[in-house]
Design a protein around this motif. Sequence first.
Motif, mmCIF file in Angstrom:
data_model
loop_
_atom_site.group_PDB
_atom_site.id
_atom_site.type_symbol
_atom_site.label_atom_id
_atom_site.label_comp_id
_atom_site.label_asym_id
_atom_site.label_seq_id
_atom_site.Cartn_x
_atom_site.Cartn_y
_atom_site.Cartn_z
ATOM 1 N N ASP A 133 8.630 -38.472 11.095
ATOM 2 C CA ASP A 133 8.235 -37.094 11.320
ATOM 3 C C ASP A 133 9.355 -36.352 12.038
ATOM 4 O O ASP A 133 10.050 -36.911 12.879
ATOM 5 N N GLY A 134 9.501 -35.078 11.763
ATOM 6 C CA GLY A 134 10.523 -34.268 12.395
ATOM 7 C C GLY A 134 10.152 -33.875 13.808
ATOM 8 O O GLY A 134 9.026 -34.060 14.259
ATOM 9 N N PHE A 135 11.103 -33.317 14.535
ATOM 10 C CA PHE A 135 10.863 -32.829 15.878
ATOM 11 C C PHE A 135 11.777 -31.644 16.137
ATOM 12 O O PHE A 135 12.754 -31.441 15.421
ATOM 13 N N THR A 136 11.442 -30.849 17.147
ATOM 14 C CA THR A 136 12.269 -29.709 17.529
ATOM 15 C C THR A 136 12.544 -29.755 19.019
ATOM 16 O O THR A 136 11.705 -30.210 19.814
ATOM 17 N N ILE A 137 13.730 -29.271 19.400
ATOM 18 C CA ILE A 137 14.060 -29.105 20.811
ATOM 19 C C ILE A 137 13.454 -27.778 21.253
ATOM 20 O O ILE A 137 13.700 -26.743 20.638
ATOM 21 N N GLN A 138 12.656 -27.825 22.300
ATOM 22 C CA GLN A 138 12.013 -26.615 22.813
ATOM 23 C C GLN A 138 12.830 -25.966 23.930
ATOM 24 O O GLN A 138 12.914 -24.748 23.999
ATOM 25 N N THR A 139 13.367 -26.764 24.837
ATOM 26 C CA THR A 139 14.246 -26.260 25.907
ATOM 27 C C THR A 139 15.350 -27.269 26.133
ATOM 28 O O THR A 139 15.143 -28.463 25.889
ATOM 29 N N PRO A 140 16.514 -26.818 26.562
ATOM 30 C CA PRO A 140 16.878 -25.446 26.879
ATOM 31 C C PRO A 140 17.112 -24.635 25.602
ATOM 32 O O PRO A 140 17.302 -25.200 24.521
ATOM 33 N N LEU A 141 17.120 -23.341 25.744
ATOM 34 C CA LEU A 141 17.374 -22.463 24.609
ATOM 35 C C LEU A 141 18.848 -22.484 24.239
ATOM 36 O O LEU A 141 19.722 -22.551 25.114
ATOM 37 N N ASN A 142 19.117 -22.419 22.954
ATOM 38 C CA ASN A 142 20.488 -22.365 22.470
ATOM 39 C C ASN A 142 21.208 -21.178 23.117
ATOM 40 O O ASN A 142 20.660 -20.082 23.198
ATOM 41 N N GLY A 143 22.421 -21.394 23.619
ATOM 42 C CA GLY A 143 23.201 -20.331 24.234
ATOM 43 C C GLY A 143 22.990 -20.169 25.727
ATOM 44 O O GLY A 143 23.620 -19.320 26.353
ATOM 45 N N SER A 144 22.116 -20.981 26.321
ATOM 46 C CA SER A 144 21.876 -20.900 27.766
ATOM 47 C C SER A 144 23.109 -21.343 28.537
ATOM 48 O O SER A 144 23.945 -22.085 28.032
ATOM 49 N N SER A 145 23.194 -20.900 29.797
ATOM 50 C CA SER A 145 24.280 -21.292 30.701
ATOM 51 C C SER A 145 23.702 -22.045 31.891
ATOM 52 O O SER A 145 22.627 -21.701 32.384
ATOM 53 N N PHE A 146 24.437 -23.055 32.335
ATOM 54 C CA PHE A 146 24.027 -23.872 33.480
ATOM 55 C C PHE A 146 25.235 -24.179 34.351
ATOM 56 O O PHE A 146 26.363 -24.236 33.863
ATOM 57 N N MET A 147 24.958 -24.427 35.626
ATOM 58 C CA MET A 147 25.928 -24.989 36.560
ATOM 59 C C MET A 147 25.460 -26.422 36.823
ATOM 60 O O MET A 147 24.704 -26.669 37.769
ATOM 61 N N PRO A 148 25.860 -27.370 35.972
ATOM 62 C CA PRO A 148 25.233 -28.700 35.972
ATOM 63 C C PRO A 148 25.526 -29.554 37.201
ATOM 64 O O PRO A 148 24.852 -30.561 37.400
ATOM 65 N N THR A 149 26.497 -29.163 38.028
ATOM 66 C CA THR A 149 26.738 -29.935 39.247
ATOM 67 C C THR A 149 25.785 -29.522 40.364
ATOM 68 O O THR A 149 25.706 -30.202 41.384
ATOM 69 N N THR A 150 25.048 -28.415 40.155
ATOM 70 C CA THR A 150 24.097 -27.964 41.176
ATOM 71 C C THR A 150 22.703 -27.706 40.624
ATOM 72 O O THR A 150 21.762 -27.525 41.411
ATOM 73 N N GLU A 151 22.529 -27.636 39.297
ATOM 74 C CA GLU A 151 21.193 -27.414 38.742
ATOM 75 C C GLU A 151 20.912 -28.392 37.609
ATOM 76 O O GLU A 151 21.804 -28.775 36.853
ATOM 77 N N ALA A 152 19.653 -28.791 37.521
ATOM 78 C CA ALA A 152 19.224 -29.737 36.503
ATOM 79 C C ALA A 152 19.151 -29.070 35.136
ATOM 80 O O ALA A 152 18.896 -27.873 35.029
ATOM 81 N N ILE A 153 19.377 -29.865 34.094
ATOM 82 C CA ILE A 153 19.204 -29.418 32.712
ATOM 83 C C ILE A 153 18.042 -30.218 32.146
ATOM 84 O O ILE A 153 18.137 -31.442 31.981
ATOM 85 N N THR A 154 16.938 -29.543 31.877
ATOM 86 C CA THR A 154 15.752 -30.225 31.351
ATOM 87 C C THR A 154 15.663 -29.997 29.853
ATOM 88 O O THR A 154 15.637 -28.865 29.383
ATOM 89 N N LEU A 155 15.617 -31.096 29.145
ATOM 90 C CA LEU A 155 15.515 -31.104 27.685
ATOM 91 C C LEU A 155 14.074 -31.471 27.333
ATOM 92 O O LEU A 155 13.556 -32.487 27.806
ATOM 93 N N THR A 156 13.407 -30.611 26.540
ATOM 94 C CA THR A 156 12.057 -30.929 26.072
ATOM 95 C C THR A 156 12.030 -30.841 24.554
ATOM 96 O O THR A 156 12.758 -30.052 23.963
ATOM 97 N N TRP A 157 11.171 -31.656 23.938
ATOM 98 C CA TRP A 157 11.048 -31.674 22.484
ATOM 99 C C TRP A 157 9.605 -31.971 22.096
ATOM 100 O O TRP A 157 8.812 -32.464 22.890
ATOM 101 N N SER A 158 9.313 -31.637 20.841
ATOM 102 C CA SER A 158 7.961 -31.828 20.327
ATOM 103 C C SER A 158 8.041 -32.088 18.824
ATOM 104 O O SER A 158 8.889 -31.502 18.155
ATOM 105 N N PRO A 159 7.188 -32.948 18.272
ATOM 106 C CA PRO A 159 6.222 -33.763 18.980
ATOM 107 C C PRO A 159 6.904 -34.942 19.674
ATOM 108 O O PRO A 159 8.018 -35.328 19.318
ATOM 109 N N ALA A 160 6.212 -35.483 20.646
ATOM 110 C CA ALA A 160 6.688 -36.647 21.396
ATOM 111 C C ALA A 160 5.688 -37.774 21.189
ATOM 112 O O ALA A 160 4.691 -37.618 20.484
ATOM 113 N N GLY A 161 5.951 -38.906 21.816
ATOM 114 C CA GLY A 161 5.000 -40.005 21.780
ATOM 115 C C GLY A 161 5.183 -40.993 20.649
ATOM 116 O O GLY A 161 4.331 -41.852 20.443
#
Length: 116
Positions: free
Chosen positions: A1-29
Amino acid sequence: DGFTIQTPLNGSSFMPTTEAITLTWSPAGSADQMSVHIDLRCTDGGLFTSRINISGDPGVYTVMPEEFVLMFPDFQAQCTSYIRLARTRPGELDPAFGGGIVSGRQERRVQLTLIP
């Protein structure tokens, strides 16, 4: 079955040495192996890559700043990052082909800007 990345949004900016990058996808399990691949292409010419194997298929993985620094200790310039999420399912090759092990893999990616 396929899945999609829900976050982070494409084109987002992060400072990864000071903020977390949370990756979420669906469906899971699923019972499949999940992994995160992080590729950096930096303005100072640096090219970096790292892979993280995820236990199970929880639908969420967070790259904490401490983990990012351990993976990319030479991160010093702005980078375009391609974060790829892969779902891999192992199987056995039909004996008619001589047997063996095969795997199927689905991959999705998101592009981010990472700022030191």
